[in-house]
Write an enzyme that holds these catalytic residues in place. Sequence first.
Site, mmCIF file in Angstrom:
data_model
loop_
_atom_site.group_PDB
_atom_site.id
_atom_site.type_symbol
_atom_site.label_atom_id
_atom_site.label_comp_id
_atom_site.label_asym_id
_atom_site.label_seq_id
_atom_site.Cartn_x
_atom_site.Cartn_y
_atom_site.Cartn_z
ATOM 1 N N SER A 99 73.821 51.103 20.214
ATOM 2 C CA SER A 99 73.654 52.354 19.465
ATOM 3 C C SER A 99 73.038 53.395 20.381
ATOM 4 O O SER A 99 72.277 53.057 21.303
ATOM 5 C CB SER A 99 72.745 52.133 18.255
ATOM 6 O OG SER A 99 72.373 53.358 17.662
ATOM 7 N N TYR A 116 64.619 48.808 15.148
ATOM 8 C CA TYR A 116 66.047 49.056 15.365
ATOM 9 C C TYR A 116 66.307 49.579 16.776
ATOM 10 O O TYR A 116 67.185 49.065 17.489
ATOM 11 C CB TYR A 116 66.569 50.047 14.331
ATOM 12 C CG TYR A 116 68.053 50.303 14.465
ATOM 13 C CD1 TYR A 116 68.975 49.345 14.055
ATOM 14 C CD2 TYR A 116 68.535 51.484 15.015
ATOM 15 C CE1 TYR A 116 70.338 49.567 14.190
ATOM 16 C CE2 TYR A 116 69.891 51.718 15.151
ATOM 17 C CZ TYR A 116 70.786 50.750 14.734
ATOM 18 O OH TYR A 116 72.135 50.963 14.874
#
Length: 253
Positions: free
Chosen positions: A142, A155
């Site tokens: 990501s 995350y």
Amino acid sequence: MAEMSYRTALVTGASSGLGRGLALWLARRGVRVFAAGRRLPQLQALRDEAQAAGVTVEPVELDVTKADATLERIRALDAEAGGLDLVVANAGVGGTTNAKRLPWERVRGIIDTNVTGAAATLSAVLPQMVERKRGHLVGVSSLAGFRGLAGHAAYSASKAFLSTFMESLRVDLRGTGVRVTCIYPGFVKSELTATNNFPMPFLMETHDAVELMGKGIVRGDAEVSFPWQLAVPTRMAKVLPNPLFDAAARRLR
């Protein structure tokens, strides 16, 4: 686009979102796809949609947080398929983890899926690919992994792990015949982003993101980042001095 050279592929996290889209994208180009995920009904619906289109997607119930079972299942699939040509570690979870109230259960859940699950998925087939002198490993990271984002400690860190893991694999596997690609999506419409309660600049449609992913994988790109409008400033932020980055990050809370 380069010629499609995959006979078989495994895509984890294929119940929805990018994984589901990529599984169909590959199947429509003649690849026998094993679509893995925890939610069997969604995978069966994916299989039915593929069959209606005259292509092959085989559902595989798999929980990547159970690392030992994941290793065993993927190795069995590799043998069943006569060697998986492409393995995409796409399964992932999100969620906020504000450092002022850092719930270990949520942190652990993110690590179990995004770190342990991804590493187990790729490790399961790596030795066999090296022995066969062919194969392609893909990790879906990501843009959030380039810097530590406010409220997303677990995350961002989990995606930073995967990015570095893929980079090291790419360096180590050079000359072996095994290719390595790391995908860096920005915000894409999916179940993962549907519950976000913060601005998502340059939010992409799933099918547009899948097209970029698929083409980048087939080309054998080392990295695929999108959308460019977010990827460019995110990469530039990597070299910002900490005081400047901290000031900018506070405004994005």
